[in-house]
Design a protein around this motif. Structure first.
Motif, mmCIF file in Angstrom:
data_model
loop_
_atom_site.group_PDB
_atom_site.id
_atom_site.type_symbol
_atom_site.label_atom_id
_atom_site.label_comp_id
_atom_site.label_asym_id
_atom_site.label_seq_id
_atom_site.Cartn_x
_atom_site.Cartn_y
_atom_site.Cartn_z
ATOM 1 N N ILE A 5 8.458 57.897 -2.610
ATOM 2 C CA ILE A 5 9.259 56.875 -1.925
ATOM 3 C C ILE A 5 9.563 55.734 -2.878
ATOM 4 N N ARG A 6 8.554 55.306 -3.643
ATOM 5 C CA ARG A 6 8.760 54.235 -4.629
ATOM 6 C C ARG A 6 9.749 54.660 -5.702
ATOM 7 N N ALA A 7 9.656 55.898 -6.147
ATOM 8 C CA ALA A 7 10.580 56.399 -7.170
ATOM 9 C C ALA A 7 12.011 56.440 -6.634
ATOM 10 N N ALA A 8 12.177 56.843 -5.393
ATOM 11 C CA ALA A 8 13.517 56.879 -4.794
ATOM 12 C C ALA A 8 14.078 55.470 -4.660
ATOM 13 N N GLU A 9 13.251 54.528 -4.267
ATOM 14 C CA GLU A 9 13.700 53.142 -4.148
ATOM 15 C C GLU A 9 14.073 52.568 -5.518
ATOM 16 N N ARG A 10 13.294 52.897 -6.537
ATOM 17 C CA ARG A 10 13.581 52.441 -7.898
ATOM 18 C C ARG A 10 14.916 53.007 -8.386
ATOM 19 N N ARG A 11 15.162 54.278 -8.133
ATOM 20 C CA ARG A 11 16.443 54.891 -8.501
ATOM 21 C C ARG A 11 17.601 54.207 -7.792
ATOM 22 N N ASN A 12 17.417 53.897 -6.522
ATOM 23 C CA ASN A 12 18.451 53.218 -5.750
ATOM 24 C C ASN A 12 18.736 51.829 -6.334
ATOM 25 N N GLN A 13 17.704 51.113 -6.726
ATOM 26 C CA GLN A 13 17.889 49.790 -7.325
ATOM 27 C C GLN A 13 18.610 49.880 -8.662
ATOM 28 N N HIS A 14 18.297 50.881 -9.460
ATOM 29 C CA HIS A 14 18.961 51.059 -10.751
ATOM 30 C C HIS A 14 20.431 51.413 -10.553
ATOM 31 N N ARG A 15 20.718 52.237 -9.545
ATOM 32 C CA ARG A 15 22.106 52.584 -9.248
ATOM 33 C C ARG A 15 22.891 51.346 -8.829
ATOM 34 N N THR A 16 22.278 50.508 -8.021
ATOM 35 C CA THR A 16 22.939 49.270 -7.588
ATOM 36 C C THR A 16 23.157 48.337 -8.770
ATOM 37 N N ALA A 17 22.195 48.251 -9.669
ATOM 38 C CA ALA A 17 22.306 47.362 -10.824
ATOM 39 C C ALA A 17 23.424 47.797 -11.769
ATOM 40 N N LEU A 18 23.748 49.081 -11.783
ATOM 41 C CA LEU A 18 24.805 49.562 -12.674
ATOM 42 C C LEU A 18 26.160 48.954 -12.348
ATOM 43 N N TRP A 19 26.438 48.694 -11.088
ATOM 44 C CA TRP A 19 27.731 48.091 -10.744
ATOM 45 C C TRP A 19 27.612 46.610 -10.403
ATOM 46 N N ALA A 20 26.454 46.154 -9.927
ATOM 47 C CA ALA A 20 26.311 44.759 -9.515
ATOM 48 C C ALA A 20 26.166 43.815 -10.713
ATOM 49 N N LEU A 21 25.451 44.231 -11.718
ATOM 50 C CA LEU A 21 25.219 43.360 -12.872
ATOM 51 C C LEU A 21 26.512 43.004 -13.605
ATOM 52 N N PRO A 22 27.383 43.958 -13.903
ATOM 53 C CA PRO A 22 28.649 43.568 -14.537
ATOM 54 C C PRO A 22 29.493 42.635 -13.677
#
Length: 59
Positions: A5-22
């Motif tokens: 569950i933690r790994a899935a949440e971490r992946r989701n956060q990384h996916r969000t950071a790919l478009w949100a950070l720029p």
């Protein structure tokens, strides 16, 4: 189970950071570049915008 569950949440956060950070970095870089350009020169403003972008997006 908790690890997956933690790994899935971490992946989701990384996916969000790919478009949100720029989306956060680009306006800040443009603003810094513009303010530099109006006080010094166009080339300095462009350099500041590029440096801010590269440093902020570098991981």
């Amino acid at each position: 189970m908790a690890d997956s569950i933690r790994a899935a949440e971490r992946r989701n956060q990384h996916r969000t950071a790919l478009w949100a950070l720029p989306l956060l970095v680009i306006p800040a870089a443009v603003t810094a570049g513009y303010l530099t350009a109006i006080t010094t020169s166009k080339n300095a403003g462009l350099a500041v915008a590029m440096v801010v972008s590269v440093l902020a997006l570098r991981q």
